[in-house]
Each structure stands twice: as C-alpha cells, then as structure tokens.
Design a protein around this motif. Structure first.
Motif, PDB file in Angstrom:
ATOM      1  N   GLY A  76       0.780  -1.229   0.000  1.00 19.05           N
ATOM      2  CA  GLY A  76       0.000   0.000   0.000  1.00 19.05           C
ATOM      3  C   GLY A  76       0.810   1.277   0.000  1.00 19.05           C
ATOM      4  N   ASP A  77       2.127   1.193   0.214  1.00 14.58           N
ATOM      5  CA  ASP A  77       2.958   2.402   0.171  1.00 14.58           C
ATOM      6  C   ASP A  77       2.984   2.974  -1.239  1.00 14.58           C
ATOM      7  N   GLU A  78       3.107   4.303  -1.319  1.00 12.95           N
ATOM      8  CA  GLU A  78       3.282   4.941  -2.622  1.00 12.95           C
ATOM      9  C   GLU A  78       4.773   5.113  -2.873  1.00 12.95           C
ATOM     10  N   LEU A  79       5.181   4.816  -4.092  1.00  9.34           N
ATOM     11  CA  LEU A  79       6.584   4.911  -4.483  1.00  9.34           C
ATOM     12  C   LEU A  79       6.747   6.006  -5.523  1.00  9.34           C
ATOM     13  N   LEU A  80       7.711   6.891  -5.318  1.00  5.18           N
ATOM     14  CA  LEU A  80       8.060   7.875  -6.338  1.00  5.18           C
ATOM     15  C   LEU A  80       9.053   7.197  -7.273  1.00  5.18           C
ATOM     16  N   VAL A  81       8.708   7.137  -8.535  1.00  7.16           N
ATOM     17  CA  VAL A  81       9.513   6.433  -9.526  1.00  7.16           C
ATOM     18  C   VAL A  81       9.967   7.439 -10.573  1.00  7.16           C
ATOM     19  N   ASP A  82      11.278   7.540 -10.751  1.00  6.34           N
ATOM     20  CA  ASP A  82      11.860   8.472 -11.726  1.00  6.34           C
ATOM     21  C   ASP A  82      12.315   7.681 -12.938  1.00  6.34           C
ATOM     22  N   ARG A  83      11.648   7.920 -14.059  1.00  9.25           N
ATOM     23  CA  ARG A  83      11.959   7.196 -15.296  1.00  9.25           C
ATOM     24  C   ARG A  83      13.151   7.795 -16.028  1.00  9.25           C
ATOM     25  N   SER A  84      13.624   8.981 -15.588  1.00 12.16           N
ATOM     26  CA  SER A  84      14.757   9.611 -16.267  1.00 12.16           C
ATOM     27  C   SER A  84      16.093   9.088 -15.741  1.00 12.16           C
ATOM     28  N   LYS A  85      16.092   8.421 -14.608  1.00  9.93           N
ATOM     29  CA  LYS A  85      17.341   7.925 -14.019  1.00  9.93           C
ATOM     30  C   LYS A  85      17.763   6.612 -14.687  1.00  9.93           C
ATOM     31  N   THR A  86      19.048   6.499 -14.921  1.00  9.15           N
ATOM     32  CA  THR A  86      19.592   5.256 -15.456  1.00  9.15           C
ATOM     33  C   THR A  86      19.745   4.272 -14.303  1.00  9.15           C
ATOM     34  N   PRO A  87      19.108   3.106 -14.397  1.00 12.87           N
ATOM     35  CA  PRO A  87      19.191   2.139 -13.299  1.00 12.87           C
ATOM     36  C   PRO A  87      20.610   1.632 -13.108  1.00 12.87           C
ATOM     37  N   GLN A  88      20.986   1.476 -11.841  1.00 10.99           N
ATOM     38  CA  GLN A  88      22.314   0.977 -11.498  1.00 10.99           C
ATOM     39  C   GLN A  88      22.185  -0.212 -10.565  1.00 10.99           C
ATOM     40  N   ASP A  89      23.228  -1.001 -10.507  1.00 12.19           N
ATOM     41  CA  ASP A  89      23.280  -2.135  -9.602  1.00 12.19           C
ATOM     42  C   ASP A  89      22.983  -1.656  -8.182  1.00 12.19           C
ATOM     43  N   GLY A  90      22.024  -2.294  -7.516  1.00 14.92           N
ATOM     44  CA  GLY A  90      21.664  -1.935  -6.154  1.00 14.92           C
ATOM     45  C   GLY A  90      20.444  -1.042  -6.038  1.00 14.92           C
TER      46      GLY A  90
END
Length: 150
Positions: A76-90
């Motif tokens: 039920g938590d809301e997550l702020l998700v940034d699609r502009s960031k390049t995903p990194q290990d971790g």
C-alpha cells in the motif's frame, strides 16, 4: 534481451505534473530527546520541489505485496519512480519482466541480472538471458503509511 534504460510500459496512478503542489508548514521534531533550543522553521516547503528531480519523468505507483519489506516498502505504500534515471546495480526499480510489473532490487553482475526480493519469504528472480526485461523506472522515495489508508 535486457533493457536497463527506462522504457514506456505502463501508466502511473498519478502524474506529478498536477498544478496542485503539496505545501506544508514543517516543524522540527526530535526523534530522540527533545531540545528546547532546537530551531523552528515557520516557512512553507514544496514537497514536489524537494522530492522530484524531473517532473515529466516522475510518477507515483502503489506497492502491492510484501516482497520488499526489508527495504522499507510495505503493501500500500506509494513509491516515487523516476523514469529519467539510469538504473544501477543496487537500485530499487520498477521492472517489467515478460509483461509482468514488479518492484525489486536490481543486481547486475557478469553472471547476469537478478531482481532481488527484500523478504526472505519471497524468492529472488534470476532473469533468463532471453527474457524480456525492461526497467520502467528507479524508485527514489517511498511514502510509508503509518496510520493506514483513508
């Protein structure tokens, strides 16, 4: 094939481009022993300004399930998700694996990609090389409910 850069795959619950920016009057609150000498701030803050780096690429999604509880993410938590960031290990990411959305910690190594659960009761997902994996975005903040949903 792995796609570790953000790709369009689904819509979000709420777009951050709303003109109704949340504004609050913050108060310093001691988590330990309160000090009467502690500063008090009487101005307003804009949480969108504080938490969102790229307005057009940031979305709020709701977590479902308990596979990420050890990362501080509850059902039920809301997550702020940034699609502009390049995903990194971790990074904690919203991933689309063979058409299914999931929130997991991304582990990238020479052996391959693993979507790691942060709960011992849930298995990690070792991504087969020929699977369709897209990282939809990087989770930057979690809004954790302390009082339940209204």
């Amino acid at each position: 094939m792995y796609a570790l850069s953000p790709r369009p795959a689904c819509s979000a619950i709420l777009s951050p481009t709303s003109t109704n920016a949340l504004r609050v009057a913050p108060v310093s609150v001691a988590a330990g022993f309160p000090s009467p000498a502690q500063d008090y701030y009487d101005g307003a803050i804009d949480l969108t300004e504080m938490l969102v780096h790229d307005h057009a690429a940031t979305f709020i999604v709701r977590a479902a399930g308990d596979s990420m509880t050890e990362a501080g993410i509850s059902h039920g938590d809301e997550l702020l998700v940034d699609r502009s960031k390049t995903p990194q290990d971790g990074d904690v990411v919203v991933a689309v694996l063979d058409g299914e959305l999931t929130v997991k910690r991304l582990e990238v190594s020479p052996r391959g990609v693993v979507l790691r659960a942060e709960n011992a009761n849930h298995p990690d997902i070792t991504v087969p090389e020929l699977s369709d994996l897209q990282v939809w975005g990087v989770v930057t903040y979690c809004i954790h409910h302390l009082r339940g949903h209204r």
